[in-house]
Structures are given as C-alpha cells and as structure tokens.
Design a protein around this motif. Sequence first.
Motif, mmCIF file in Angstrom:
data_model
loop_
_atom_site.group_PDB
_atom_site.id
_atom_site.type_symbol
_atom_site.label_atom_id
_atom_site.label_comp_id
_atom_site.label_asym_id
_atom_site.label_seq_id
_atom_site.Cartn_x
_atom_site.Cartn_y
_atom_site.Cartn_z
ATOM 1 N N LYS A 109 62.139 123.347 80.429
ATOM 2 C CA LYS A 109 62.441 123.268 81.851
ATOM 3 C C LYS A 109 61.341 123.965 82.645
ATOM 4 O O LYS A 109 60.813 124.999 82.231
ATOM 5 N N GLY A 110 60.961 123.360 83.777
ATOM 6 C CA GLY A 110 59.889 123.930 84.591
ATOM 7 C C GLY A 110 58.651 123.049 84.563
ATOM 8 O O GLY A 110 58.750 121.822 84.469
ATOM 9 N N TRP A 111 57.474 123.679 84.592
ATOM 10 C CA TRP A 111 56.230 122.933 84.778
ATOM 11 C C TRP A 111 55.223 123.331 83.686
ATOM 12 O O TRP A 111 54.294 124.103 83.908
ATOM 13 N N TYR A 112 55.431 122.754 82.507
ATOM 14 C CA TYR A 112 54.580 123.027 81.354
ATOM 15 C C TYR A 112 53.756 121.800 80.959
ATOM 16 O O TYR A 112 53.090 121.807 79.934
ATOM 17 N N GLY A 113 53.814 120.738 81.782
ATOM 18 C CA GLY A 113 53.116 119.503 81.457
ATOM 19 C C GLY A 113 51.663 119.515 81.884
ATOM 20 O O GLY A 113 51.106 120.556 82.275
ATOM 21 N N VAL A 114 51.031 118.339 81.814
ATOM 22 C CA VAL A 114 49.610 118.239 82.111
ATOM 23 C C VAL A 114 49.337 118.601 83.575
ATOM 24 O O VAL A 114 50.164 118.372 84.462
ATOM 25 N N ARG A 115 48.174 119.189 83.799
ATOM 26 C CA ARG A 115 47.706 119.549 85.136
ATOM 27 C C ARG A 115 46.584 118.593 85.526
ATOM 28 O O ARG A 115 45.730 118.281 84.691
ATOM 29 N N VAL A 116 46.590 118.109 86.771
ATOM 30 C CA VAL A 116 45.551 117.182 87.231
ATOM 31 C C VAL A 116 45.032 117.645 88.594
ATOM 32 O O VAL A 116 45.774 118.209 89.407
ATOM 33 N N THR A 117 43.737 117.392 88.835
ATOM 34 C CA THR A 117 43.143 117.741 90.128
ATOM 35 C C THR A 117 41.803 117.042 90.296
ATOM 36 O O THR A 117 41.272 116.441 89.354
ATOM 37 N N ASN A 118 41.271 117.124 91.506
ATOM 38 C CA ASN A 118 39.919 116.647 91.824
ATOM 39 C C ASN A 118 39.717 115.172 91.473
ATOM 40 O O ASN A 118 38.648 114.756 91.030
ATOM 41 N N SER A 119 40.757 114.366 91.687
ATOM 42 C CA SER A 119 40.661 112.920 91.447
ATOM 43 C C SER A 119 39.688 112.311 92.454
ATOM 44 O O SER A 119 39.601 112.773 93.606
ATOM 45 N N SER A 120 38.961 111.274 92.046
ATOM 46 C CA SER A 120 38.034 110.639 92.991
ATOM 47 C C SER A 120 37.850 109.162 92.699
ATOM 48 O O SER A 120 37.893 108.723 91.554
ATOM 49 N N VAL A 121 37.657 108.406 93.795
ATOM 50 C CA VAL A 121 37.220 107.005 93.740
ATOM 51 C C VAL A 121 36.068 106.882 94.721
ATOM 52 O O VAL A 121 36.217 107.212 95.910
ATOM 53 N N THR A 122 34.905 106.445 94.254
ATOM 54 C CA THR A 122 33.757 106.263 95.128
ATOM 55 C C THR A 122 33.177 104.867 94.933
ATOM 56 O O THR A 122 33.221 104.314 93.834
ATOM 57 N N VAL A 123 32.642 104.306 96.025
ATOM 58 C CA VAL A 123 31.944 103.027 95.967
ATOM 59 C C VAL A 123 30.448 103.346 96.073
ATOM 60 O O VAL A 123 30.013 103.969 97.034
ATOM 61 N N GLU A 124 29.690 102.948 95.060
ATOM 62 C CA GLU A 124 28.317 103.414 94.947
ATOM 63 C C GLU A 124 27.340 102.245 94.777
ATOM 64 O O GLU A 124 27.713 101.200 94.265
ATOM 65 N N PRO A 125 26.080 102.450 95.208
ATOM 66 C CA PRO A 125 25.087 101.376 95.083
ATOM 67 C C PRO A 125 24.680 101.143 93.628
ATOM 68 O O PRO A 125 24.912 101.972 92.768
#
Length: 251
Positions: free
Chosen positions: A235-251
């Motif tokens: 019980k609680g928050w022991y699962g995976v941690r995620v951050t700094n997600s990004s989607v960029t359109v690049e040349p």
Amino acid sequence: PGPRMESLPEAVLIRILASIPAVDLVLACRLVCCQWKNLVDGAALWILKCQQEGLTGAESQENAENWQNFYFLSKKRKNLIKNPCGEEDLQHWGEVENGGDGWKIEELPGDFGREFPSEEVHKYFVTSYEWCRKAQVIDLRAEGYWEELMDTTQPKVVVKDWYAGRSDAGCLYELCVKLLSENEDVLAEYQSETIAIPQDNDASWTEISHTFSNYGPGVRFVRFEHGGQDTLFWKGWYGVRVTNSSVTVEP
C-alpha cells in the motif's frame, strides 16, 4: 538616386534579406518578385540565417536537404509535453488511470531514491500497487507544425522518458507512443517491452527513447502514454517513478 535593389549583387541582397525575420521572408518578401522568390526558396539565404543564429554544425549541414525547413524546425524545437516533471500536479495529463492508491508527485530524490542527472528536474510522478497510467495527446498543427511540413518533410519525432525504481521495491514500467492521423488512426507506433526493475536495485534513473522517421503522410497528433506499478503490492507509492518526459519535432 541610389541603385535599385534588383541591381545589387545577389550575395549582397542575400545578406540584406537574411536580416529580415523568417516569417516575413516567407509571407511577404517571397511575393515581391521572381528574384526574391528564388532567393527565399533557395538554400544560400537559409544557410546564412542558420549560421548567423548558431543553428549549424557539421552533422546538420550534411543532412539538411531543405534549409528553410531545417531553420524553422531548429527555431521551433521545444518539448511538446506539458508538465513533464509534475510541477503542476497532474495538470495537462489525461486518460489517467489511478490504480492502487493512484499517482502521486514527490520531491527528488525521494525515499530510497537517487538524484536526477539534471539539476533542473526537482519532482517526479510515482505509481502505486496496481497499474497507473497517464497520457497526453499533442496537436501538431496547434504547435505550429503545418500539414505540408509533416506530410512532405516528415521531420523526426523524438520521444524520451526517464524512469526509476526505489531501492527497496521492485516495479514495472511501460511506454507507448502513437502517431495519429486527423481521425486518430494509428499511422506509426512504439511500444516498449514491460520493463521489470527488481527489488534491491540501485534506484538509478534510466532514459528510454525512440525516434520516428519516414512515417508517411497524414500525421497530425502524437499520443504519449506511460505508466507502471510496484511488484510487491505494498500500500502506498512503491511503484515506478517517471519524470522529464519529452516529445520533440526535429530536423
């Protein structure tokens, strides 16, 4: 009276035009006369603008077939994911699935965690003891990527995400990104494997990335979804941690 603009050497005229904002070049200067149209449509003017604004390098010069598109894509490059690090709680994230005790935002490094590689990231999202998911749909036209650009140039769509476990608990992580048409048909898709982090891991942050290219015409939206859970069902928050997600359109 001084010499008329059309009598100037082409190299001089290109230098003058390069000082004009890019949007005005395309929407106004290009319509003045055939000579200006040819210069605005040519490579020399945009190579100069790229050089003046520090947008060139050996790699980009080799790969940029259309310098005008290269210029605009380079100037527009930004992270299209909103609220990637939880600074605004769950704002901008939709289709949220709150398994177990649901998503929670915590400060880095967190219990049994590690600092993030970039000092600019201060928070992360963390999952619970049943599957938690969240998604964002990016409207490419609303972000300024016009239809002809997406259909003809087909710039790279680069997707990145960061995940970590806490050292005292095992967890699972998944990433799924889809390129969608006007009617939200799936034109290209990346689905990661289900990544399992064992208990007693080192809590280090790992980057996952995928680049879409040559995906064909019709892409209008990008749908980004990730999530996970713990594997101990605590019980609680022991699962995976995620951050700094990004989607960029690049040349």
